[in-house]
Design an enzyme around this catalytic site. Structure first.
Site, short mmCIF file in Angstrom:
data_model
loop_
_atom_site.label_atom_id
_atom_site.label_comp_id
_atom_site.label_asym_id
_atom_site.label_seq_id
_atom_site.Cartn_x
_atom_site.Cartn_y
_atom_site.Cartn_z
NE ARG A 107 7.24 21.45 3.72
CZ ARG A 107 8.53 21.79 3.57
NH1 ARG A 107 9.04 21.93 2.38
NH2 ARG A 107 9.27 21.98 4.62
CG ASP A 153 -3.17 4.69 0.31
OD1 ASP A 153 -3.12 4.54 -0.93
OD2 ASP A 153 -4.11 4.24 1.01
CB THR A 210 -5.93 4.58 8.92
OG1 THR A 210 -5.84 3.48 8.01
CG2 THR A 210 -6.04 4.06 10.34
CG HIS A 230 -8.40 4.12 0.57
ND1 HIS A 230 -8.66 3.96 1.90
CD2 HIS A 230 -9.58 4.49 0.01
CE1 HIS A 230 -9.94 4.22 2.15
NE2 HIS A 230 -10.51 4.56 1.01
CG HIS A 274 -3.82 9.17 0.90
ND1 HIS A 274 -4.60 8.41 0.07
CD2 HIS A 274 -4.12 8.78 2.16
CE1 HIS A 274 -5.33 7.59 0.80
NE2 HIS A 274 -5.08 7.80 2.08
N GLY A 333 -2.29 -2.67 9.79
CA GLY A 333 -1.41 -2.66 10.97
C GLY A 333 -0.39 -3.79 11.00
N GLY A 336 1.14 -1.50 4.31
CA GLY A 336 1.60 -0.17 3.91
C GLY A 336 2.52 0.46 4.92
CG ASN A 343 -1.85 1.14 1.29
OD1 ASN A 343 -1.47 2.26 0.97
ND2 ASN A 343 -3.07 0.90 1.69
#
Ligand code: PXP
Length: 236
Positions: free
Chosen positions: A17, A8, A99, A42, A49, A188, A209, A6
Site C-alpha cells: 500500500r 521481510d 523469493t 533481506h 520490502h 519454507g 519468516g 525473518n
C-alpha cells in the site's frame, strides 16, 4: 537451538500500500518479546520490502542478533559496513524473483567473494553463506572465510515426507561441522515440517519468516513466535 525471525513479510505488506505501516521495526520488538533469538531482514537491490530506514532503526532498537541477508555487491557492502549487523548471510539475488531461488553456487559464482568477506571480518561481522544441500560447496565456504552456512530447506519444505531431502541436508550438515562451520537452516520451514529437521543436532539456528508471519495474522506475532520457539526449544 535458536530462532531468527525473518520480518521481510511485514515490510512486503507495508509496501503493498506504500504506507508507513505495518512497521517491521515494531514487528522485530514483538518477535523479541515472543522469544526470538534474532531478527533477519533481506535488503534487496530493488528495495521491494526492507529499506535502509528499517535497517538503521533495527540496528538501534533490537536487543537480539541482527542478521542481514544480502547479495555480495558493492552497494550492499557499503550499506552493511555502515549498519554493522551482527551477521551477514550472503544469498544469490535475481531481479523479479518472488523469493530467494536456491543457494549460492560457490563453485561457479563469477564474483570473488573473498574481498567482501575480509571487509566484514575486519568489522567483526560473522559471515554465512546460503547453500543448497550439496557437500561439494563446503570446502569452498571454509576457504573464503565463512563462519556458518545456512542450508536451503526449500526442496525439503515442499516435500517434507520424502526422506531423501532430509538425508541430503543431514549429509551437508555433518560435512560442514567436520570442517568447523556452524550450521543454520532456512526457507519454507513451518510449524509442522520443522519437526523432522529438529532430529538433526548439527543445525543450531533456524531462519523462519513466512509461516510465522502468516500465523501472526490470526494469533498475533508475539504468540506466533512463541509457538515456534516452543517447538524449537522442545517445549511443544
Ligand atoms: N533464509 C533465506 C536465505 C531466505 O531468503 C528466506 C526467505 O526470505 C528465509 C530463510 C526464510 O524463508 P521463509 O520466509 O520461507 O520462512
Amino acid at each position: 537451538m535458536e530462532l531468527s525471525v525473518n520480518i521481510d513479510h511485514i515490510a512486503t505488506l507495508r509496501e503493498a500500500r506504500k504506507e508507513l505501516f505495518p512497521d517491521p521495526v515494531y514487528a522485530a520488538v514483538e518477535a523479541e518479546l515472543g522469544g526470538a533469538d534474532g531478527i533477519t531482514v533481506h535488503l534487496r537491490g530493488d528495495r521491494r520490502h526492507i529499506k535502509e530506514r528499517d535497517l538503521e532503526l533495527l540496528r538501534q532498537i533490537i536487543k537480539t542478533e541482527l542478521n542481514l541477508e544480502m547479495a555480495a555487491t558493492q552497494e550492499m557492502t557499503e550499506i552493511a559496513l555502515k549498519i554493522k549487523p551482527d551477521r551477514i548471510t550472503l544469498v544469490p539475488e535475481s531481479p523479479g524473483e518472488v523469493t530467494t531461488q536456491g543457494g549460492l553456487d560457490l563453485l561457479n559464482i563469477k564474483e570473488n567473494l573473498k574481498p567482501y568477506i575480509s571487509k566484514f571480518q575486519d568489522n567483526n561481522i560473522k559471515i554465512g553463506i546460503f547453500l543448497d544441500p550439496t557437500p561439494d560447496q563446503i570446502k569452498e565456504a571454509v576457504r573464503i572465510g565463512a563462519r556458518y552456512i545456512e542450508i536451503n530447506t526449500n526442496e525439503f519444505s515442499k516435500n517434507p515426507k520424502s526422506k531423501d531431502e532430509l538425508i541430503r541436508i543431514a549429509r551437508v550438515a555433518k560435512a560442514a561441522r567436520r570442517e568447523g562451520l556452524i550450521v543454520h537452516a532456512g526457507h519454507g520451514i513451518d510449524y509442522k515440517n520443522i519437526k523432522a529437521l529438529l532430529s538433526l543436532s548439527e543445525i543450531t539456528s533456524y531462519s523462519i519468516g513466512f509461516a510465522i508471519i502468516a500465523r501472526a495474522v490470526f494469533v498475533g506475532l508475539r504468540q506466533a513466535v512463541r509457538e515456534m520457539v516452543n517447538i524449537i526449544k522442545g517445549g511443544g
